[in-house]
Write an enzyme that holds these catalytic residues in place. Structure first.
Site, PDB file in Angstrom:
ATOM      1  N   ASP A   1       6.512 -40.819  28.835  1.00 14.97           N
ATOM      2  CA  ASP A   1       7.943 -41.088  28.687  1.00 14.97           C
ATOM      3  C   ASP A   1       8.560 -40.462  29.468  1.00 14.97           C
ATOM      4  O   ASP A   1       9.300 -41.146  29.979  1.00 14.97           O
ATOM      5  CB  ASP A   1       8.211 -41.106  27.584  1.00 14.97           C
ATOM      6  CG  ASP A   1       6.985 -41.877  26.185  1.00 14.97           C
ATOM      7  OD1 ASP A   1       6.480 -42.632  25.967  1.00 14.97           O
ATOM      8  OD2 ASP A   1       6.204 -40.582  25.213  1.00 14.97           O
TER       9      ASP A   1
ATOM     10  N   HIS B   1       5.989 -40.962  19.774  1.00 13.64           N
ATOM     11  CA  HIS B   1       5.842 -41.927  21.322  1.00 13.64           C
ATOM     12  C   HIS B   1       5.274 -43.178  21.032  1.00 13.64           C
ATOM     13  O   HIS B   1       4.295 -43.109  20.669  1.00 13.64           O
ATOM     14  CB  HIS B   1       4.836 -40.663  21.696  1.00 13.64           C
ATOM     15  CG  HIS B   1       3.484 -41.530  23.166  1.00 13.64           C
ATOM     16  ND1 HIS B   1       4.119 -42.243  24.369  1.00 13.64           N
ATOM     17  CD2 HIS B   1       2.688 -42.492  23.083  1.00 13.64           C
ATOM     18  CE1 HIS B   1       3.387 -42.553  24.509  1.00 13.64           C
ATOM     19  NE2 HIS B   1       2.193 -43.133  23.613  1.00 13.64           N
TER      20      HIS B   1
HETATM   21  P1  NAI Z   1     -10.379 -46.009  25.831  1.00 17.10           P
HETATM   22  O1  NAI Z   1     -11.176 -46.466  24.884  1.00 17.10           O
HETATM   23  O2  NAI Z   1     -10.306 -46.466  26.396  1.00 17.10           O
HETATM   24  O3  NAI Z   1     -11.512 -43.970  25.444  1.00 17.10           O
HETATM   25  C1  NAI Z   1     -11.537 -43.590  24.382  1.00 17.10           C
HETATM   26  C2  NAI Z   1     -12.673 -42.781  23.858  1.00 17.10           C
HETATM   27  O4  NAI Z   1     -12.760 -41.955  23.087  1.00 17.10           O
HETATM   28  C3  NAI Z   1     -14.211 -43.598  23.841  1.00 17.10           C
HETATM   29  O5  NAI Z   1     -15.344 -43.014  25.117  1.00 17.10           O
HETATM   30  C4  NAI Z   1     -14.714 -43.857  22.342  1.00 17.10           C
HETATM   31  O6  NAI Z   1     -15.891 -43.096  22.975  1.00 17.10           O
HETATM   32  C5  NAI Z   1     -14.150 -42.042  22.124  1.00 17.10           C
HETATM   33  N1  NAI Z   1     -13.988 -41.284  21.299  1.00 17.10           N
HETATM   34  C6  NAI Z   1     -13.948 -42.484  20.022  1.00 17.10           C
HETATM   35  N2  NAI Z   1     -13.830 -41.382  19.171  1.00 17.10           N
HETATM   36  C7  NAI Z   1     -14.058 -40.476  19.994  1.00 17.10           C
HETATM   37  C8  NAI Z   1     -14.037 -38.901  18.631  1.00 17.10           C
HETATM   38  N3  NAI Z   1     -13.955 -39.802  17.139  1.00 17.10           N
HETATM   39  N4  NAI Z   1     -14.817 -37.933  19.510  1.00 17.10           N
HETATM   40  C9  NAI Z   1     -14.992 -38.340  21.298  1.00 17.10           C
HETATM   41  N5  NAI Z   1     -14.124 -38.946  21.672  1.00 17.10           N
HETATM   42  C10 NAI Z   1     -14.494 -40.155  20.772  1.00 17.10           C
HETATM   43  O7  NAI Z   1      -9.083 -45.114  25.676  1.00 17.10           O
HETATM   44  P2  NAI Z   1      -8.119 -44.551  26.980  1.00 17.10           P
HETATM   45  O8  NAI Z   1      -6.957 -45.569  27.565  1.00 17.10           O
HETATM   46  O9  NAI Z   1      -8.892 -43.370  27.164  1.00 17.10           O
HETATM   47  O10 NAI Z   1      -7.386 -44.386  25.529  1.00 17.10           O
HETATM   48  C11 NAI Z   1      -7.306 -42.665  24.699  1.00 17.10           C
HETATM   49  C12 NAI Z   1      -5.449 -42.621  23.520  1.00 17.10           C
HETATM   50  O11 NAI Z   1      -4.862 -42.326  24.332  1.00 17.10           O
HETATM   51  C13 NAI Z   1      -5.287 -44.035  23.004  1.00 17.10           C
HETATM   52  O12 NAI Z   1      -5.341 -43.385  21.662  1.00 17.10           O
HETATM   53  C14 NAI Z   1      -4.454 -44.440  23.629  1.00 17.10           C
HETATM   54  O13 NAI Z   1      -3.402 -45.591  22.878  1.00 17.10           O
HETATM   55  C15 NAI Z   1      -3.865 -43.138  24.228  1.00 17.10           C
HETATM   56  N6  NAI Z   1      -2.833 -43.026  25.086  1.00 17.10           N
HETATM   57  C16 NAI Z   1      -1.767 -41.937  24.703  1.00 17.10           C
HETATM   58  C17 NAI Z   1      -0.919 -42.046  25.904  1.00 17.10           C
HETATM   59  C18 NAI Z   1       0.314 -41.226  25.454  1.00 17.10           C
HETATM   60  O14 NAI Z   1       1.574 -40.578  26.479  1.00 17.10           O
HETATM   61  N7  NAI Z   1       0.712 -40.349  24.704  1.00 17.10           N
HETATM   62  C19 NAI Z   1      -0.415 -42.936  26.853  1.00 17.10           C
HETATM   63  C20 NAI Z   1      -1.299 -43.254  27.213  1.00 17.10           C
HETATM   64  C21 NAI Z   1      -3.018 -44.117  25.650  1.00 17.10           C
END
Ligand code: NAI
Length: 328
Positions: free
Chosen positions: A159, A187
């Site tokens: 952000d 966030h």
């Molecule tokens: P994604 O769905 O591509 O990857 C998430 C991964 O986490 C998957 O490979 C899944 O198998 C794994 N996973 C799920 N539960 C798990 C657990 N208990 N232990 C270990 N691994 C686990 O999602 P992406 O795009 O990589 O995003 C990840 C997170 O980041 C989402 O929650 C998204 O909302 C968040 N995010 C936060 C931002 C911020 O500014 N704070 C910005 C962009 C995304």
């Protein structure tokens, strides 16, 4: 030679993980002279893809990368961890209520917090990226009573970086001209990007902009809704920019803020600026010697006060909800 730093990444097989791991291994997280060992923590369904990513990491022959371990056991994943990037989370799916979202994530962040408590190195630093990041950080922190509370942080650096970019565009400056910008609060869509203390090439940013309507109607919503705009354009949520922000967050925490500047981090409140103690909320912080401090003494005008309070109110409601669910 330096001893390697153990960096654990959860959700390593996801899209942020794919953008993040190569930059950690190439020295961008901690420094170009700091060797790292990576631990990739996934759920069983993610292990195979994580192995594929590890093969590619091998194939980069990064001089700083001294090992990769892949596991679905949090106790193994956080064993000896110095830095933990908690990226894996349960996304909100259609029709999901906030309570469902919070409890699904509680099922992830509570055991991970406990595993950090029981296994991580004494100097562990935790960054929660997985949403709802602030409240997930609170859940993990509550499950780790032996770890100093301030080691649990949530990411608002994306952000912050988005706000820098929008402000630079509006004022015809470059992001490196801008200092002292702040993201306050959660966030989420209620976050408040504050330019009243920011400087552009030494001049007050709000005075340079001189357009409160642009602030209220364009700048703030553009920054707050940028995630949705990226999904709309790309067909997938922000990944490379999120990974970049995670790198920035930890790099700044470890290596410090520049003189005269600060950054934004979601951190446990000490009660500063009327944010109830213990809430994990974004603040302006300076970092030095691996520690952060909230910038004190800023005048908060009415425009800012109302927006900070609204975002903090949302954080309070999230905290009350996870309390009711027995997650903290
Ligand atoms: P994604 O769905 O591509 O990857 C998430 C991964 O986490 C998957 O490979 C899944 O198998 C794994 N996973 C799920 N539960 C798990 C657990 N208990 N232990 C270990 N691994 C686990 O999602 P992406 O795009 O990589 O995003 C990840 C997170 O980041 C989402 O929650 C998204 O909302 C968040 N995010 C936060 C931002 C911020 O500014 N704070 C910005 C962009 C995304």
């Amino acid at each position: 030679t330096r001893t390697p730093v153990n960096v654990t990444v959860t959700g390593a097989a996801g899209q942020i993980g794919y953008a993040l791991l190569f930059r950690i291994a190439s020295g961008h997280l901690l420094g170009a002279d700091v060797p790292v060992k990576l631990r990739l923590l996934e759920i069983p369904q993610g292990l195979k893809a994580a192995e594929g990513t590890a093969m590619e990491l091998d194939d980069c022959a990064f001089p700083l990368l001294q090992g990769i371990e892949i596991t679905d056991d949090p106790n193994v994943g956080f064993d000896g961890a110095n830095v933990a990037l908690l990226v894996g989370a349960r996304p909100r799916t259609k029709g999901m209520e906030r309570g469902d979202l919070l409890s699904a994530n509680g099922g992830i962040f509570k055991p991970q917090g406990k595993a950090i408590n029981d296994n991580a190195a004494d100097d562990i630093k935790v960054l929660v990226v997985g949403n709802p990041a602030n409240t997930n950080a609170l859940i993990a922190q509550a499950a780790a009573p032996d770890v100093p509370a301030e080691r649990f942080t949530a990411m608002t650096r994306l952000d912050h970086n988005r706000a820098l970019s929008q402000l630079a565009k509006k004022t015809g400056s470059t992001v490196s001209d801008i200092k002292r910008l702040t993201i306050w609060g959660n966030h989420s869509a209620t976050q408040y990007p504050d330019i009243f203390h920011a400087e552009i090439a030494g001049k007050n940013a709000a005075e340079v902009v001189n357009d409160e309507q642009w602030l209220a109607d364009t700048f703030i919503p553009t920054v707050a809704k940028r995630g949705a705009a990226i999904i709309e354009a790309r067909g997938a949520s922000s990944a490379a920019s999120a990974a970049n922000a995670a790198i920035d967050h930890v790099h700044t925490w470890v290596n410090g803020t520049a003189a005269g500047d600060w950054t934004s981090m979601g951190i446990p409140s000490d009660g500063s600026y009327g944010v109830p103690e213990g809430l994990i909320s974004s603040f302006p912080v300076t970092c030095k010697d691996g520690k952060y401090e909230i910038v004190q003494g800023l005048d908060i005008n009415e425009f800012s006060r109302a927006r900070i309070d609204a975002s903090v109110q949302e954080l309070k409601e999230e905290r009350d909800a996870v309390r009711e669910l027995g997650l903290i």
